[in-house]
Write a protein that holds these residues in place. Structure first.
Motif, PDB file in Angstrom:
ATOM      1  N   THR A  14       0.831  -1.209   0.000  1.00 31.75           N
ATOM      2  CA  THR A  14       0.000   0.000   0.000  1.00 31.75           C
ATOM      3  C   THR A  14       0.860   1.251   0.000  1.00 31.75           C
ATOM      4  OG1 THR A  14      -1.920   1.056   1.059  1.00 31.75           O
ATOM      5  CG2 THR A  14      -0.201   0.196   2.519  1.00 31.75           C
ATOM      6  N   TYR A  15       0.278   2.311  -0.531  1.00 28.19           N
ATOM      7  CA  TYR A  15       0.958   3.619  -0.526  1.00 28.19           C
ATOM      8  C   TYR A  15      -0.071   4.731  -0.692  1.00 28.19           C
ATOM      9  CZ  TYR A  15       3.892   7.567  -1.872  1.00 28.19           C
ATOM     10  OH  TYR A  15       4.493   8.807  -1.941  1.00 28.19           O
ATOM     11  N   ASN A  16      -0.316   5.462   0.375  1.00 29.38           N
ATOM     12  CA  ASN A  16      -1.172   6.657   0.353  1.00 29.38           C
ATOM     13  C   ASN A  16      -2.556   6.418  -0.250  1.00 29.38           C
ATOM     14  OD1 ASN A  16       0.491   8.429   1.707  1.00 29.38           O
ATOM     15  ND2 ASN A  16       1.426   9.278  -0.135  1.00 29.38           N
ATOM     16  N   ARG A  17      -3.180   5.288   0.104  1.00 29.48           N
ATOM     17  CA  ARG A  17      -4.549   5.024  -0.355  1.00 29.48           C
ATOM     18  C   ARG A  17      -5.351   4.456   0.813  1.00 29.48           C
ATOM     19  NH1 ARG A  17      -3.868   2.852  -6.582  1.00 29.48           N
ATOM     20  NH2 ARG A  17      -2.900   1.003  -5.680  1.00 29.48           N
ATOM     21  N   LEU A  18      -5.374   5.203   1.900  1.00 26.79           N
ATOM     22  CA  LEU A  18      -5.924   4.706   3.154  1.00 26.79           C
ATOM     23  C   LEU A  18      -7.364   4.240   3.025  1.00 26.79           C
ATOM     24  CD1 LEU A  18      -5.747   4.152   6.155  1.00 26.79           C
ATOM     25  CD2 LEU A  18      -6.189   6.579   6.589  1.00 26.79           C
ATOM     26  N   SER A  19      -8.219   5.050   2.403  1.00 28.20           N
ATOM     27  CA  SER A  19      -9.636   4.674   2.309  1.00 28.20           C
ATOM     28  C   SER A  19      -9.813   3.405   1.490  1.00 28.20           C
ATOM     29  CB  SER A  19     -10.455   5.816   1.697  1.00 28.20           C
ATOM     30  OG  SER A  19     -10.009   6.116   0.382  1.00 28.20           O
ATOM     31  N   LEU A  20      -9.021   3.255   0.442  1.00 31.64           N
ATOM     32  CA  LEU A  20      -9.104   2.055  -0.391  1.00 31.64           C
ATOM     33  C   LEU A  20      -8.524   0.852   0.348  1.00 31.64           C
ATOM     34  CD1 LEU A  20      -7.993   3.609  -3.813  1.00 31.64           C
ATOM     35  CD2 LEU A  20     -10.319   3.241  -2.967  1.00 31.64           C
ATOM     36  N   LEU A  21      -7.444   1.066   1.074  1.00 33.63           N
ATOM     37  CA  LEU A  21      -6.834  -0.011   1.855  1.00 33.63           C
ATOM     38  C   LEU A  21      -7.822  -0.578   2.869  1.00 33.63           C
ATOM     39  CD1 LEU A  21      -4.410  -1.707   2.837  1.00 33.63           C
ATOM     40  CD2 LEU A  21      -3.798   0.226   4.321  1.00 33.63           C
ATOM     41  N   LYS A  22      -8.581   0.290   3.508  1.00 29.63           N
ATOM     42  CA  LYS A  22      -9.559  -0.178   4.496  1.00 29.63           C
ATOM     43  C   LYS A  22     -10.575  -1.117   3.853  1.00 29.63           C
ATOM     44  CE  LYS A  22      -9.275   3.799   7.634  1.00 29.63           C
ATOM     45  NZ  LYS A  22     -10.006   4.957   8.215  1.00 29.63           N
ATOM     46  N   ARG A  23     -11.026  -0.779   2.649  1.00 32.77           N
ATOM     47  CA  ARG A  23     -11.973  -1.652   1.947  1.00 32.77           C
ATOM     48  C   ARG A  23     -11.328  -2.994   1.622  1.00 32.77           C
ATOM     49  NH1 ARG A  23     -13.804   0.530  -3.737  1.00 32.77           N
ATOM     50  NH2 ARG A  23     -11.614   0.018  -4.162  1.00 32.77           N
ATOM     51  N   ALA A  24     -10.069  -2.963   1.163  1.00 33.95           N
ATOM     52  CA  ALA A  24      -9.364  -4.198   0.830  1.00 33.95           C
ATOM     53  C   ALA A  24      -9.231  -5.099   2.058  1.00 33.95           C
ATOM     54  CB  ALA A  24      -7.985  -3.868   0.256  1.00 33.95           C
ATOM     55  N   VAL A  25      -8.817  -4.521   3.170  1.00 35.43           N
ATOM     56  CA  VAL A  25      -8.638  -5.306   4.396  1.00 35.43           C
ATOM     57  C   VAL A  25      -9.959  -5.913   4.856  1.00 35.43           C
ATOM     58  CG1 VAL A  25      -8.058  -5.154   6.849  1.00 35.43           C
ATOM     59  CG2 VAL A  25      -6.590  -4.043   5.152  1.00 35.43           C
ATOM     60  N   GLU A  26     -11.019  -5.120   4.817  1.00 34.54           N
ATOM     61  CA  GLU A  26     -12.326  -5.629   5.234  1.00 34.54           C
ATOM     62  C   GLU A  26     -12.765  -6.799   4.378  1.00 34.54           C
ATOM     63  OE1 GLU A  26     -14.328  -4.946   7.909  1.00 34.54           O
ATOM     64  OE2 GLU A  26     -12.487  -3.932   8.534  1.00 34.54           O
TER      65      GLU A  26
END
Length: 294
Positions: A14-26
């Protein structure tokens, strides 16, 4: 019960895509398969990702992370996660994409030792419209894989096999997945693809994607050809030459269709030709499909 399930590690760079990362993790946390380790590697984010990862790991015993001080590239992040994860099996997820709930269960069930890896069809998400791609069962031998990347961007395999194959090549600037899966097939034999699409590739967000960089695509294609061109049949080379031609942004005429026509890419050729014939219609169609997510 997880006692009889082999541990599957999921790497997420990941790199500077916090909102998208949260969706991926969920999407990984919601898997029907329960014996999962999530290993996230941050490439020097400055958007609050590090704080999120600390909280996430503190609340979930099966989530681990590592932070590079600066952006060292997605391949290095993937390789770090693979080398330091603990799963018997591993698979990957890009931080702007997501798994459907049964993805890991489907892949583990389909995996067979005689194949280098198992993969599946996927869903291309434009924002308002979704399109399944590569959603057919297939045994991917080296001839098929040299036509184009039949395995998509993610596979599931034994972690030891990825390490033995040499992991992602950090010198390759694009098509790193195609290059590694090809190397895996050459080393361990054909791979297996199942038709069920269980991975969503999101394209409607406003964050950069490596596949949007035309220069990188061109260099990556050349790197791939330098390594595997000597193995290509005439049909393979037609497919490859069209990918290079089309990725450069050149117009696809009827003459182009005849020049590069070969069955494995017939659909790609015809869609590209129609888009060139009716560029305004193609642009409006894409705009209707997309709904920018921020």
């Amino acid at each position: 019960m997880t006692s009889c399930q082999p541990l599957v590690s999921v790497w997420i760079p990941t790199y500077n895509r916090l909102s998208l990362l949260k969706r991926a993790v969920e999407s990984v946390k919601k898997q029907t398969y329960k014996n999962i380790e999530i290993f996230i590697v941050d490439n020097g984010s400055t958007d609050g990702t590090v704080e999120y990862l600390k909280q996430l790991a503190g609340e979930n015993e099966n989530i681990r992370f590592h932070c590079f001080g600066e952006n060292e590239g997605a391949c290095r992040a993937r390789n770090y996660a693979i080398q330091h994860s603990q799963g018997e099996y591993v698979t990957g997820l890009d931080d702007d994409d997501e798994f459907l709930p049964t993805r890991i269960a489907d892949l583990v069930e389909a995996f067979e030792e005689k194949y280098a890896f198992v993969c599946s069809g996927y869903i291309w998400d434009y924002g308002q419209t979704q399109r399944p791609i590569l959603n057919s069962d297939m045994i991917i031998d080296i001839d098929a894989q040299l036509n184009f990347n039949q395995a998509s961007n993610q596979v599931l395999t034994r972690r030891a096999r990825l390490i033995e194959a040499g992991l992602f090549d950090e010198s390759v600037v694009s098509s790193q997945d195609w290059e590694l899966w090809t190397r895996m097939i050459l080393k361990f034999g054909a791979a297996k693809r199942i038709s069920t699409p269980s991975y969503i590739v999101h394209t409607a967000h406003d964050k950069p994607r490596i596949t949007d960089n035309q220069k990188n695509r061109s260099v990556g294609f050349q790197q791939f050809y330098d390594r595997y061109g000597h193995l290509m049949s005439k049909r393979n080379k037609k497919c490859f030459d069209f990918l290079v031609y089309y990725s450069s942004g050149q117009k696809v005429s009827l003459l182009t269709v005849f020049k590069y026509f070969t069955p494995p890419i017939a659909g790609k050729l015809l869609r590209a030709w129609l888009a060139s014939l009716f560029p305004r219609l193609a642009k409006k169609r894409l705009e209707r499909f997309r709904k920018v997510q921020k």
